[in-house]
Scaffold this motif. Structure first.
Motif, short mmCIF file in Angstrom:
data_model
loop_
_atom_site.label_atom_id
_atom_site.label_comp_id
_atom_site.label_asym_id
_atom_site.label_seq_id
_atom_site.Cartn_x
_atom_site.Cartn_y
_atom_site.Cartn_z
N HIS A 135 2.97 1.99 -1.98
CA HIS A 135 3.19 2.44 -3.36
C HIS A 135 1.88 2.82 -4.06
CE1 HIS A 135 7.42 1.72 -2.99
NE2 HIS A 135 7.10 0.62 -2.33
N MET A 136 0.82 2.97 -3.29
CA MET A 136 -0.40 3.59 -3.83
C MET A 136 -0.04 5.01 -4.27
SD MET A 136 -3.94 4.25 -1.72
CE MET A 136 -3.14 4.96 -0.26
N ASN A 137 -0.36 5.32 -5.53
CA ASN A 137 -0.01 6.65 -6.05
C ASN A 137 -1.06 7.67 -5.65
OD1 ASN A 137 0.39 8.94 -7.87
ND2 ASN A 137 1.81 7.59 -8.93
N ILE A 138 -0.62 8.75 -5.01
CA ILE A 138 -1.56 9.81 -4.62
C ILE A 138 -1.22 11.13 -5.30
CG2 ILE A 138 -2.12 8.75 -2.38
CD1 ILE A 138 -0.32 11.08 -1.17
N MET A 139 -0.31 11.08 -6.27
CA MET A 139 0.10 12.28 -7.01
C MET A 139 0.27 11.89 -8.47
SD MET A 139 0.84 15.05 -5.07
CE MET A 139 1.06 15.37 -3.31
N ALA A 140 -0.87 11.79 -9.18
CA ALA A 140 -0.85 11.23 -10.53
C ALA A 140 0.02 12.05 -11.48
CB ALA A 140 -2.27 11.14 -11.07
N ASP A 141 0.14 13.33 -11.22
CA ASP A 141 0.88 14.18 -12.16
C ASP A 141 2.28 14.54 -11.68
OD1 ASP A 141 -1.05 14.09 -14.05
OD2 ASP A 141 -1.99 15.99 -13.52
N ASN A 194 -8.57 6.66 1.35
CA ASN A 194 -8.54 5.76 0.19
C ASN A 194 -8.78 4.32 0.63
OD1 ASN A 194 -8.15 7.80 -1.65
ND2 ASN A 194 -6.04 7.28 -2.17
N LEU A 246 -5.38 11.16 3.93
CA LEU A 246 -5.83 10.95 2.56
C LEU A 246 -5.69 9.48 2.15
CD1 LEU A 246 -5.58 13.24 -0.40
CD2 LEU A 246 -4.50 11.02 -0.69
N CYS A 283 11.12 2.92 -5.79
CA CYS A 283 10.50 1.89 -6.63
C CYS A 283 10.52 2.26 -8.11
CB CYS A 283 9.07 1.61 -6.17
SG CYS A 283 7.83 2.80 -6.76
N ILE A 314 0.80 -1.21 0.00
CA ILE A 314 0.00 0.00 0.00
C ILE A 314 0.84 1.27 0.00
CG2 ILE A 314 -0.28 0.41 2.47
CD1 ILE A 314 -3.38 0.27 1.75
N ARG A 350 -2.31 15.36 6.91
CA ARG A 350 -3.20 15.49 5.75
C ARG A 350 -2.95 14.35 4.75
NH1 ARG A 350 -3.30 18.40 0.92
NH2 ARG A 350 -1.23 19.27 1.21
N TYR A 351 -1.69 14.07 4.46
CA TYR A 351 -1.38 12.99 3.51
C TYR A 351 -1.68 11.61 4.10
CZ TYR A 351 1.00 16.46 0.57
OH TYR A 351 1.29 17.52 -0.23
#
Lengths: 316, 316
Positions: free
Chosen positions: A164-170, A252, A248, A177, A162, A244-245
């Motif tokens: 490596h769940m991406n929370i910043m797509a851009d 999810n 978030l 990794c 978990i 906050r992060y």
């Protein structure tokens, strides 16, 4: 009957004799020394430590039902084989085959975060719950899922990655990794250290600088958390962003898995209620649901013992 | 024995008589008309349609084991109760109590995405697999999880709200749920429409404008996908971005749940191999694992029938 649990780390291996309620009756540890000797030698030493712990506990091998090993890395639980791990530079090592050269007992193995999640389910914060997620907030962010009262490690034993769940797509912070924007870049102790050091440069007056003497090498998650607790404005800002992060990612998890409980473990969780209350508040403020209940968030209860207890409980 | 499956939508309700292999023997549908009459009247009509379908199929009520309903919204499966749904403006409606006023059979209900995932598990792409994730790419992004060969809907029946997984921690597109940066803002048909319209404004020469006549109301996911297939540069750019965000969420699912298979359903999946190949390529390029296998990605096989089949299979 009793169960042997082994908590294998890059620095030390700890072995404990555990009863069926998850209580450690006796334990001991030795240096792993994985840099100076092959896996086979480490596991011979592990078998020796297991036999010593049983002797020192006043019990006998006949009273031991099984051996469980919690290890960093990707573990195929069906065969108790470690596929690979960054921490030990081991590849395709069978705990079962190696330990059974010395001790004729069933041998189980699983990932250390899975094992810690199992321990909290058997004897800790999430005791007896149907579905829970254990998060270890340390160098990275690991997770152990219990689904339907059993460890869920996915089909290819690579589930619960978990961190490596991406929370910043851009974009976002680069991750070892290879990707960018992985959650653990924002929710780990490493993130607190990185952002603490940035804040020290921007705010020389920060109490954090007084503790580290301005040496980035001396920055720790605890330095940031203690300064934030004491009200240092720069540390408070780092802490609030961290929360906050962290929240978030927890939201999810709630949106995806909807567990009964999310348990916070690992080094950062030692900040205790200061962290817990801030995370609960942020999750409540941002969560998607208002008409229905969602997961409670709690602190892990077993600390470092979770590794031994959960590994032992693999045989339950 | 046979099973009745009901696919309840905002516009139509469809009812089918299904055998134990997930084959629809006979089906029919009626308008839901939920705006002009209360839930009780809709469900009385549903019971009437069920009895009509059984009669028209040439079978009898005695041969029917159970009734299953797939519905949008949050469903408490244990009691077959709908808590709430945006599509119907219903609150706390018990499918079981209402339908059993007219038909004395066991009644089951679950969320429509869960039910479609179950259908693909019983008779479609993910047939017989231990762990699979079904994604419906439509107005939003929904998901149905099968874990350990059973629907997994979470502890509070709000699991698999995967469309609201945040992939833009520092902002992103606003979502009707109140948050910003939810995955479905980037991976749904709605996202293709929004970005298709933006591209039409920026590129008046785009083939998409020729189809819509420059009317944003006429933009659909199909317009974008067809133009991208045909090589229109503006549409290709929209499509590539869409695939990037879709793949990012799929990789998150792989990192968290590590299923055997991820099945793509819903309107956008009608783009077929054009979409599938692009998604597979992007996932392979970005996925975290190189030493171990990960989930295969496949197209759904049952189309609109999945709603009836999966609902019927709730009674299996």
């Amino acid at each position: 009957m009793y169960y042997i649990g082994v908590d294998l780390g890059g620095t030390n291996m700890a072995v404990g004799l555990v009863d069926e309620n998850g209580k450690i009756l006796h334990s001991d540890s030795r240096p792993t020394k994985s840099a100076s000797r092959p896996a086979e030698a480490v596991l011979e030493d592990m078998a020796d430590l297991i036999l010593q712990v049983i002797r020192d506990s006043g019990h006998t091998l006949d009273e031991v039902k099984s051996i469980g090993v919690g290890s960093p890395g990707t573990i195929v639980s069906a065969t108790a084989e470690l596929v690979s791990t960054c921490n030990l530079d081991w590849h395709h090592v069978s705990f079962r085959n190696e330990l059974q050269k010395y001790i004729d007992k069933p041998v189980y193995a699983d990932n250390d975060a899975n094992v810690a999640g199992l321990a909290e389910f058997v004897a800790g914060a999430s005791q007896g719950l149907e579905n829970s997620v254990f998060l270890t907030l340390g160098t990275g962010v690991g997770a152990g899922f219990v689904i339907g009262k059993r460890i869920y490690a996915g089909t290819h034993n690579v589930g619960a990655e978990i961190g490596h769940m991406n929370i910043m797509a851009d974009g976002g912070e680069p991750c070892p990794c290879g990707a960018s924007g992985c959650w653990e870049r924002y929710a780990s102790a490493t993130a607190l250290i990185r952002e603490g050091n940035k804040a020290c440069l921007a705010h020389p007056e920060s109490a954090m600088n007084a503790v580290t003497g301005g040496d980035p090498e001396k920055m720790t998650a605890k330095v940031v958390l203690d300064a934030a607790k004491a009200g240092d404005p720069a540390a408070v800002e780092v802490f609030n962003n961290y929360v906050r992060y962290l929240a978030l990612g927890i939201i999810n998890i709630i949106n995806i898995l909807d567990p009964e409980m999310i348990v916070l473990g690992g080094g950062v969780s030692k900040a205790g209620d200061f962290l817990l209350n801030a995370v609960r508040e942020e999750v409540a403020r941002r969560v998607f649901y208002d008409e229905v209940a969602y997961a409670s968030i709690e602190l892990a209860q077993l600390g470092n013992d979770a590794g031994i207890i959960g590994a032992a409980m693999l045989g339950l």
